[in-house]
Design an enzyme around this catalytic site. Structure first.
Site, PDB file in Angstrom:
ATOM      1  N   SER A 179       0.737  -1.128   0.159  1.00 12.62           N
ATOM      2  CA  SER A 179      -0.063  -0.093   0.048  1.00 12.62           C
ATOM      3  C   SER A 179       0.941   1.174   0.006  1.00 12.62           C
ATOM      4  CB  SER A 179      -0.854  -0.001   1.271  1.00 12.62           C
ATOM      5  OG  SER A 179      -1.864   1.018   1.048  1.00 12.62           O
ATOM      6  N   ASP A 276      -8.277  -3.239  -7.203  1.00  8.38           N
ATOM      7  CA  ASP A 276      -7.801  -2.768  -6.004  1.00  8.38           C
ATOM      8  C   ASP A 276      -8.743  -2.020  -5.059  1.00  8.38           C
ATOM      9  OD1 ASP A 276      -4.904  -2.349  -3.927  1.00  8.38           O
ATOM     10  OD2 ASP A 276      -6.394  -0.783  -3.845  1.00  8.38           O
ATOM     11  N   HIS A 344      -6.678  -5.811  -1.281  1.00 12.20           N
ATOM     12  CA  HIS A 344      -5.726  -4.755  -1.214  1.00 12.20           C
ATOM     13  C   HIS A 344      -4.558  -5.189  -0.183  1.00 12.20           C
ATOM     14  CE1 HIS A 344      -4.038  -0.721  -0.990  1.00 12.20           C
ATOM     15  NE2 HIS A 344      -4.086  -0.723   0.293  1.00 12.20           N
TER      16      HIS A 344
END
Ligand SMILES: *[C@@H]1O[C@H](CO)[C@@H](O)[C@H](O)[C@H]1NC(C)=O
Ligand SMILES: *[C@@H]1O[C@H](CO)[C@@H](O)[C@H](O)[C@H]1NC(C)=O
Ligand SMILES: *[C@@H]1O[C@H](CO)[C@@H](O)[C@H](O)[C@H]1NC(C)=O
Ligand SMILES: *[C@@H]1O[C@H](CO)[C@@H](O)[C@H](O)[C@H]1NC(C)=O
Ligand SMILES: *[C@@H]1O[C@H](CO)[C@@H](O)[C@H](O)[C@H]1NC(C)=O
Ligand SMILES: *[C@@H]1O[C@H](CO)[C@@H](O)[C@H](O)[C@H]1NC(C)=O
Ligand SMILES: *[C@@H]1O[C@H](CO)[C@@H](O)[C@H](O)[C@H]1NC(C)=O
Ligand SMILES: *[C@@H]1O[C@H](CO)[C@@H](O)[C@H](O)[C@H]1NC(C)=O
Ligand SMILES: *[C@@H]1O[C@H](CO)[C@@H](O)[C@H](O)[C@H]1NC(C)=O
Ligand SMILES: *[C@@H]1O[C@H](CO)[C@@H](O)[C@H](O)[C@H]1NC(C)=O
Ligand SMILES: *[C@@H]1O[C@H](CO)[C@@H](O)[C@H](O)[C@H]1NC(C)=O
Length: 397
Positions: A179, A276, A344
């Site tokens: 991330s 995502d 994610h």
């Protein structure tokens, strides 16, 4: 704009859910102690609130004793004084509020049956407490409130701390992150390489860090202006890749992976879902883009999306693949795994990284594909078919 903290919280809960289930059922899970970087104050490398930065190190052994995996923790960004002040009072902006023991699972696991290619390496989780993907260098003080934007120095301080612990004579090394941490690997990959021995094998992996420069459904550049504010507030621009910033008319755009990617010289692997969930909720359909809340059901339950909404999601996937086209075609030293799951971050959770029922493309797990790429065992560029064809996903929504 501000990151909508309720949405972030929901997302965090969604992300953690499979992990909580996994770790509750997993007796032999590995917990690793936090190391504070005491020397960081010499470099002025502080978390948002002025606390010392930290990492968690689990030593390698056997054939992996000289190999190093460094993993940047993720957790969004803060792009204005208010959101950074709020963050500085939480575990996202201060080591004071962080858990001192971290679970090492997935790519950080020390067990060959959960992590076949990196289990015996030295594995480091770098804690995230600056709010700008380890790339800021500024300070805010107005007489009452004080904030440190020192991500770039934190990165430097942690590297300098690890070099004498063995990183400095690594034989193999991998810089990874998820991330906001996956974005940090794009920003720091070549800098990492420059600190390691010339004959070492050094590579970088971004997980869920390929944030696209896309307009939202109201045609606003929501993410672009979010990053513009972030780069300006935290003094990021001087730390961006100079070959990129000197080429682009808007240098702050070099915070987007797609623009810096052509200038990265180290072998790179991009792991990302084409749908995502963070990008879906913050880039494509941020709350500001949907005032009438037509997307409420679809945002949190993909089977509730109508044909029009699915079409927009397919368009997002197409644009991501287009942004990766040159990378896909270019060289055999790079790798990618772009699957079609509503997810994610897939490298830090055991069930997505390497398990009997983990996601697959052409029957290959993420761990196998990343391992094949790192050790040059095979060409490793996998692109999934479009939603809904993949039946191996661990969807969050
Ligand atoms: C973590 O470190 C603290 C302080 O050094 C120590 O008391 C504790 O036992 C350690 N915990 C583990 C699980 O190693
Ligand atoms: C690795 O995990 C397997 C399966 O849970 C377990 O049987 C084995 O003892 C573990 N090995 C180590 C070294 O922890
Ligand atoms: C400093 O900034 C904070 C946060 O924006 C604000 O609440 C405070 O009133 C400001 N103090 C002064 C003296 O301007
Ligand atoms: C800490 O900093 C001092 C002074 O810069 C240096 O001499 C020392 O080697 C550093 N220690 C570590 C563990 O990096
Ligand atoms: C790199 O060179 C050094 C010094 O010659 C040597 O000790 C080390 O083993 C080499 N590393 C690799 C990965 O070949
Ligand atoms: C790596 O980054 C540090 C600052 O964090 C900088 O001093 C150094 O020059 C950089 N190295 C290269 C090769 O860009
Ligand atoms: C988004 O774009 C619309 C026009 O398409 C504009 O009216 C609105 O103010 C914009 N919203 C934001 C949050 O930028
Ligand atoms: C910029 O590109 C040149 C030529 O490829 C290279 O030597 C240099 O290291 C690059 N600089 C950065 C910061 O990547
Ligand atoms: C998701 O949407 C579908 C179709 O509208 C519905 O049947 C299902 O119950 C929803 N699931 C959840 C968990 O809300
Ligand atoms: C997929 O891979 C597994 C081993 O990872 C193997 O047992 C299985 O037969 C493969 N399935 C297909 C359809 O190739
Ligand atoms: C390399 O990848 C191809 C396509 O995924 C596969 O058919 C082949 O068996 C792989 N080779 C090895 C040695 O794993």
């Amino acid at each position: 704009m501000n990151v909508n903290s309720i949405v972030v919280l929901k997302l965090v809960l969604l992300i953690c859910w499979p992990w909580l289930v996994y770790s509750k059922g997993e007796q032999g899970r590995l917990l690793v102690n936090m190391t504070l970087v005491r020397n960081a104050s010499a470099l002025g490398a502080y978390c948002l609130d002025g606390s010392l930065p930290a990492y968690h190190l689990h030593r390698g052994f056997g054939a992996g004793a000289n190999n190093w995996l460094l993993q940047f923790e993720g957790g969004g960004w803060c792009n204005d004084i208010k959101s950074c002040l709020d963050r500085s009072k939480t575990h996202r902006g201060s080591t004071r509020y962080m858990n001192k023991l971290e679970v090492f699972a997935g790519i950080l696991s020390n067990n060959a049956s959960f992590n076949p290619d990196f289990y015996n390496w030295n594995r480091v989780k770098i804690r995230y407490c600056d709010g700008a993907s380890f790339a800021g260098d500024a300070k805010f003080f107005n007489g009452t409130s004080l904030l440190y934007f020192k991500g770039q120095r934190i990165w430097q301080a942690i590297l300098l701390d690890l070099l004498p612990k063995g990183l400095g004579h690594a034989k193999k090394a991998l810089l990874s992150g998820c991330s906001a941490g996956g974005l940090a690997t794009f920003l720091h990959c070549d800098n990492f390489t420059s600190y390691l021995p010339k004959n070492a094998s050094v590579k970088c992996l971004s997980d869920a860090g390929f944030f696209l420069d896309e307009r939202d459904i109201a045609l606003n550049h929501t993410m672009r202006s979010f990053y513009e504010d972030l780069v300006s507030l935290q003094g990021v621009e001087p730390n961006l890749n100079q070959n990129c910033t000197s080429t682009l008319y808007y240098p702050h755009l070099c915070f987007f992976p797609q623009y810096v990617l052509p200038y990265i010289n180290t072998p790179f692997f991009i792991l990302n879902s084409a749908y995502d969930v963070y990008q879906f909720h913050h880039i494509l359909v941020p709350p500001s883009s949907d005032p009438r809340r037509h997307w409420d059901h679809c945002r949190f339950n993909v089977t509730a999306c109508n044909a029009y909404q699915l079409n927009i999601l397919q368009g997002f996937r197409k644009n991501m693949l287009a942004a990766l086209r040159v990378f896909y075609q270019d060289s055999r030293r790079d790798g990618m795994y772009i699957n079609s799951c509503f997810t994610h971050c897939q490298s830090e959770t055991q069930d997505t990284w390497f398990a009997v029922d983990s996601p697959r493309i052409h029957n290959k797990t993420i761990a196998q594909t990343v391992g094949d790429w790192y050790y040059s065992r095979n060409v490793s560029k996998e692109i999934d078919c479009a939603y809904p064809c993949d039946t191996t996903c661990h969807n969050m929504i």
